[in-house]
Structures are given as C-alpha cells and as structure tokens.
Design an enzyme around this catalytic site. Structure first.
Site, mmCIF file in Angstrom:
data_model
loop_
_atom_site.group_PDB
_atom_site.id
_atom_site.type_symbol
_atom_site.label_atom_id
_atom_site.label_comp_id
_atom_site.label_asym_id
_atom_site.label_seq_id
_atom_site.Cartn_x
_atom_site.Cartn_y
_atom_site.Cartn_z
ATOM 1 C CD GLU A 463 69.462 61.803 26.919
ATOM 2 O OE1 GLU A 463 69.486 62.414 28.002
ATOM 3 O OE2 GLU A 463 68.939 62.254 25.896
ATOM 4 C CE LYS A 574 68.822 61.712 31.773
ATOM 5 N NZ LYS A 574 69.205 62.647 30.718
HETATM 6 O O1 IFM Z 1 63.953 63.532 25.644
HETATM 7 C C1 IFM Z 1 64.479 63.560 26.923
HETATM 8 C C2 IFM Z 1 65.580 62.541 27.004
HETATM 9 O O2 IFM Z 1 65.086 61.253 26.776
HETATM 10 C C3 IFM Z 1 66.239 62.596 28.361
HETATM 11 N N1 IFM Z 1 66.749 63.900 28.610
HETATM 12 C C4 IFM Z 1 65.721 64.937 28.573
HETATM 13 C C5 IFM Z 1 64.997 64.935 27.241
HETATM 14 C C6 IFM Z 1 63.873 65.974 27.244
HETATM 15 O O3 IFM Z 1 62.874 65.622 28.143
#
Ligand code: IFM
Length: 721
Positions: A463, A574
């Site tokens: 992300e 990430k």
């Molecule tokens: O679904 C995840 C995402 O891939 C990364 N951020 C947190 C979310 C919830 O765990």
C-alpha cells in the site's frame, strides 16, 4: 515451559491497550478485552460485538461495544481497591489458551482478589466470572457489581441512551444511534455470604452495592453470570439476556465452565498443531490458534472475521482480504463449516459489491475494501491522519485496491478444490465469480493502438505505492478470476441446464467470449533478470535500504505511504506483493524464478503489515531457506504474545489482535513446514522441518476425511485418523 498460557506479573496502566488485546476472551459472538473487572474506559474495557455496527455523526462506522455486564469493583472500609487507582502489592494475570480462561491474582492491602472468567464457547450470549476475596484484616467490604456503560469507544457513543431495569437480574437496554438495533445486557449473582444490598443507578451504569462486615482470614466468593443479546438475533433481547443469565446461575459457575471447556476441547481436537523442540514457538502457535479460533463465527452462518478480530473497534471492525487469504485456510482444513461461513459472508454481501461497482461507474462486483454488514464499504477516501499537519490524508485503498474481488474468487475456488464441495458455488458462489469477472471486464484499460489490456491506477498489496499501473499481483489475480469464471462451464458440465439458466438470468452470454479475449490480452508481468517488476516503473524508483528510508522518518507514527510518505519514491515496500502472488499460486512459478524474487524483494520489504512475514515464510519453506522461514514464523506466530505489529498509521490507532497473522502461523506450520497440499482430491505432505523443531503433528480434514499429519526429523506421514 507452559506452552498453553500467557502470564504477566505486575500491573501497568500504560500497557492497558496492549494487554486488553493479548488477554482477550471471545467466542465469535463477542470479545471481552483483557482488562480487569473494575476497568472502565480508562483501562480500555470493552465488550465488542460481531457484526453489529453503528455510525455516530460523521465519524467512521465501527462495531458496537455492549454494556459490560461482568463489572465488579471492590471497596474496603469505603476505599476503592482497583487496578489503575490502587497500587497492588502483587498482581498476576493469566490467559489459558486451552480453554479461554482469564484469571487474576491481585494482592491489595488488605484484600487478596482471585478471579477466573470466560466468554462461553458453549452458549454464545453468556459470560461468567468467579471472584474470590480473601480478607487480611477485619473491616467492611463493599462490592459494586453490575452493568457498566463506561466503555472504550473510538467513535462513540453508539447508543441513544440507556434503559436500566432492576430485578433478580439487572438489565441494561440500549438502542444504537444509526439503525436502532437493540442491545441488551443482563447480570445476576450468586454469593456465598450475606450482604446488605442497595441498588445504584448512575450515568456509568446500574449496580448492586453489596456490603458486608468481614473478619481477618475470611474468604468470600461471588459468581457473576452475564448475558448479552441483540435484536439482530431475535425479538426481546433484554428478556432473552435476562433468562440466559438466570439459567446460568441455576447451573452455577462450575457447570457453565465445564460446558465451555468441553467446547474448547472439541475445537482443539480438530485444530491443534503441536510443535516439539521449541517451547516458546509452541506457545506462540497455540496463542495464534487460540486467537483465531476464539473469534471465528460459530453462532451464525454468514459472518466473517474482522481484521482486528473482536479485540475492539480498530479498522472499523471491517472484513478485509485478510479473512479469505489468511484466515480461511486453517478453517478449510480443520473446521470447514467455519470456512463456509466466511465465504457465505461474501455471497450474502454481493449486493453491496454490485452497488460499489455501480457507484464507480463499473459493472459487476467490486467488493468493499473494508467490508461491514451487507457489504457496506467502511473505507473512506481519507484513511490516515497526518502526524504533522493533523489533516486527513487522501488514500486510495477504497477505490483502487481492486484485487479484493479476485481475492474473494480465489478463496471460493480454492475452497471447492481443497474440499471437493461444490455446493457453495451452486449456492451463490458461481454468481459471485461471474460478477467479479464482469467487474474486471469493465475495469480493464484497452487501447486502440495496442493489443495488451492494462489495469491502470491501482494499488497492489503493497500500500505504500498508490495509483500504479499493472501491479503484477493484481493482474495475475484478475487472470485467476477470469479463468475461474470460464472454468465454471467445465465444473458444472453435468449441470449444464442449471449453469445456462444462471448465465441467462445474469444476461451473461455476451461476456463469456469477452472473458476469453481478456485472458489472451491481459498484460503479463515484466521481468528483469528473472525478477518480476512489482508494477510499471518500479525498477526506476530509488533503490535504497530499509534503514535509509527509516532514517528519513521524523516521527515514529509517520505514515510511510500517501503523497509525502518516505517509501513512495523508493523500492521499499510495505508487505509481500510479488511474493504474495508466488505463495498463493505456487504452481505458476518455477523454483528458480521464485528464489530470484525472494532474494530481491525480501530485503526491500518493511513487513510493515502483519500480513507480510507469513507469505515470505511460505516461500522460504519452498526454497528450503529454513532459517529464514523459522525467523519469519516466529515473527508471525508471536505477534499477539509480544503485542507486536504497528500500532499507528499516522494518528490512527491500528492495534488489536492479528487474525491474518494467526492464520498465517497455521499456514506456515501446515502448508510450509509440513508441505500439506491437495493432489487429485487427496492430501499429501512434503515436509521441511526447520532445525529448531523435532516434531510437528496436526489433524486435517481433507477430501471429506480426517487425517493426522506427523512429521519428525526422520520423515513424515499423513494417515487417516
Ligand atoms: O488488509 C490489510 C492490508 O493488506 C494492509 N493494511 C492492513 C489491512 C488489514 O489488516
């Protein structure tokens, strides 16, 4: 070492948020945070309900916390003895993973408090506590026992007000602000001592004040029975809760506890993974399995698992791809009825996905990135708050993380391959697959002067890089979705009439040839010396170390992504992205290619999401990089023991338990170390035991039969049980 419990000595109010998560008791219907009985919002006490959401004003919608009906507060000679306010001489708390029993032993001056409590696995609305007070000096004890409405809410309050009802069982009724859902809690007591009793109704709850003179050495015990019900399950929840706790009182604490223990025994009998050779790792894996099992929906057939389970309201209590990709496998192989519930949730919420696609101008099903009840999208356009400006940051998870629909399809398809059960496909799953494929048809970017079809302006699992073009994970998972849609014809070959009428009803005739065309034209991954480029232009980004990027942070809570994030212009990612793809579709890649990509991406991955380490660990097992696999396994399995994982995304609290990691730990042990896989409807193993382990055993349900996997340093077996 005790591989079945977590224990903590001493009490530090500063650690209350994390302890509430680590010592969670839950049963899929509700989660009771691991705060002491006397805790209110200051110590982050909460009873979080599964599948009940509310929105107050413009704040984010989030799950509702019920009134806390296990509330107890102790006074000696009029002075409160309460953790957080009174320094105890000694305090120890423990969570028994074997049966979800939270216990404490607190020595105050001059009363020792010992208690045990649980959220019943045998009866979903029930909670119980046995609270013993041993008095060290003559005096007078007052116990405030009742239903507290002083709860930790992130975006509350969620009730219009409280209706307090006295009686043999106290009751608190409340109605949610947005949808008028009634939530009721009831509490009754059984004491082994005579008291003077008076009722107190206060803004923070309804309480009985039980007062009694005590002598040095005297021991008093109170058993507390509580129930929580909502109008989502039936009419008159207040009456149902009242009856449920009164019935429990008749049975008594021991009998209720026995039923609860028996239910947990059944859960462990079908899911326990035993590790030998490293006690801490064995304990962590039990912790992971406990946390995942205790939040699994068992009382309903179409609920799923939120990204932070039932440990509070973080991440809006929403269902992410975590449920299908990370939590689902353990259930498919151990408790398939729960796997079905997770998938039924997506089938039932298809209307929400159709609506979201329409809102963005597309056809088909675009599932919510953060899905709440009915598939409603919980994700906002501004999902992070900047730590410097305190302004919301525009994030694109909601509108561009389009891989979510393919993830749902992947899960549906894998479930039917692993279990051989096609009924879910017939009962709405096939329609979901076709609607998702339809979405990708309408979301594709075709060019007049090129044959290749792109997916532009997307976000992959990583992300930190938003609005990219041709994310390799996204494109390949879309291909998987399209191929699954096309394969439905073969799967239902013997039921052509049924399938044809579904296509007809969906007005799908025109789309099937287009799906075939898309398969041929979809842009495949670009590679450089065997390394897949995560998205177009990724290799041109600054190639620097993780430490170098970390050193650029000016605040520990700073968000690494978004417009100004430190990672966005670099190759630091990430979480597993290309490697997640390789873990999900192992047959699609050769070992040599996988190894090159592992070597390239692992050092460039922050593992800033709890979803990351397990994907790398699975691949490390495949490659025989067992020390690496072990390191990543420990990180994955230990997360809810150490309280690790990121706690903040900018100014937003994102802590809680980590169901995806919990499921990931099972995957590493079963699919990685044991190498469990299905081949022509039969399970087989390909063991790769790290040096740190001497034995690994676990039960599996596959192909409709029960099996036992047993792996030692000399080899392994999978035998019918
Ligand atoms: O679904 C995840 C995402 O891939 C990364 N951020 C947190 C979310 C919830 O765990």
């Amino acid at each position: 070492m005790d591989v079945w419990s977590l224990e903590k000595c001493g009490f530090d109010a500063g650690e209350a948020v994390g302890d509430g998560n680590r010592f969670l008791c839950a049963n899929g219907y509700m989660g009771l945070r691991g705060a002491p009985e006397e805790a209110g919002r200051d110590l982050y006490a909460a009873v979080t309900l599964a599948g009940v959401y509310d929105r107050n004003g413009q704040a984010w919608r989030e799950p509702v916390n019920a009134p806390n009906a296990l509330y107890l507060r102790l006074f000696f000679n009029g002075k409160a003895l309460a953790l957080g306010e009174t320094r105890p001489i000694k305090h120890r708390q423990r969570l028994d993973y074997r049966c979800g029993l939270f216990s404490r032993d607190t020595l105050f001056d001059p009363v020792r408090v010992e208690s045990e409590r649980f959220v019943s696995m045998a009866e979903h609305s029930l909670l119980a506590d046995r609270y013993r007070m041993q008095v060290i000096q003559d005096g007078e004890i007052t116990l405030q026992a009742g239903i507290s409405t002083d709860l930790w809410d992130i975006n509350g309050p969620h009730f219009k007000g409280f209706d307090f009802r006295p009686g043999p069982a106290l009751q608190v009724r409340a109605v949610t602000c947005e949808k008028g859902i009634e939530v009721a809690a009831a509490q009754c007591l059984r004491t082994d001592f005579e008291t003077l009793e008076r009722l107190e109704q206060r803004p923070e709850g309804l309480f009985r004040m039980l007062t009694c003179p005590v002598k040095k050495g005297q021991i008093l015990t109170v058993e507390v029975f509580a129930a929580v019900c909502t109008s989502q399950e039936g009419k008159d929840p207040a009456e149902t809760a009242r009856q449920s706790c009164l019935r429990a009182r008749e049975r008594g604490f021991e009998e209720c506890l026995k039923a609860h223990r028996d239910a947990w025994e059944d859960i462990w009998a079908c899911s326990e993974v035993t590790l030998e050779g490293n006690g801490e790792a064995a304990r962590d894996l039990h912790a992971s399995q406990y946390h995942l099992n205790c939040i699994a929906p068992r009382h309903a057939q179409d609920l799923s698992i939120p990204a932070r389970g039932l440990s509070g309201q973080t991440y809006k209590g929403a269902i992410f791809w975590d449920a299908e990709i990370f939590c689902l496998p353990m259930f498919v192989f151990t408790q398939p009825e729960i796997a079905r519930s997770l998938l039924r949730y997506r089938i039932e919420t298809l209307p929400g996905a159709l609506k979201k696609a329409r809102e963005y101008g597309y056809r088909g099903a675009f599932y919510a990135w953060e899905s709440q009840e009915g598939g409603q999208e919980g994700c906002t356009d501004f999902n992070v708050v900047d730590v410097f400006t305190h302004r919301p940051v525009r994030t694109y998870f909601r509108d561009r993380q389009i891989h979510i629909s393919a993830d749902v399809v992947y899960a549906l398809w894998q479930y039917s391959v692993w279990t051989g059960d096609r009924t879910l496909l017939e009962e709405g799953g096939a329609r979901v697959i076709l609607e998702c494929a339809r979405f990708y048809l309408s979301r594709a970017n075709a060019h007049l002067d090129r044959t290749e079809v792109d997916y532009a302006d997307v976000i992959g699992p990583d992300e930190y890089h938003e609005r990219v073009c041709n994310n390799a994970f996204t494109n390949r998972m879309i291909l998987y979705c399209i191929e699954s849609a096309l394969s439905l014809r073969e799967v239902f070959g013997d039921k052509k009439a049924w399938f044809s009428s579904l296509l007809k009803e969906m007005d799908y005739e025109r789309e099937l040839p287009l799906l075939e065309e898309l398969c041929g034209r979809l842009r495949g991954p670009k590679t450089r010396e065997g390394v897949i480029e995560q998205f177009d232009g990724y290799f041109a980004l600054e190639d620097c170390s993780l430490d170098a990027v970390r050193a650029r942070l000016r605040d520990d809570r700073e968000y690494w992504g978004g417009d100004h994030g430190v990672a966005g212009t670099t190759q630091i990612i990430k979480q597993a992205d290309v490697l997640a793809l390789m873990a999900l579709l192992p047959e699609a890649f050769e070992d040599e290619e996988v190894e090159k990509n592992w070597q390239y991406y692992e050092p460039r991955t922050e593992h800033g999401s709890s979803l990351s380490a397990c994907m790398y660990a699975l691949t490390a097992c495949r490659l025989g990089l067992l020390d690496e696999a072990w390191r990543l396994f420990r990180r994955t399995a230990g997360i809810d023991v150490t309280g690790g994982g990121k706690q903040w995304a900018g100014e937003i609290y994102i802590g809680g338990t980590h169901p995806a990691s919990n499921g990931g730990a099972w995957m590493i042990a079963a699919l990685g170390f044991a190498g469990l896989r299905m081949s022509n409807g039969r399970p087989e193993i390909h063991p790769r035991l790290p040096d740190q382990l001497t034995r690994l055993t676990f039960p599996v349900i596959a192909g409709g039969k029960k099996w036992t996997v047993d792996i030692t340093r000399d080899g392994g077996s999978i035998l019918p049980s």
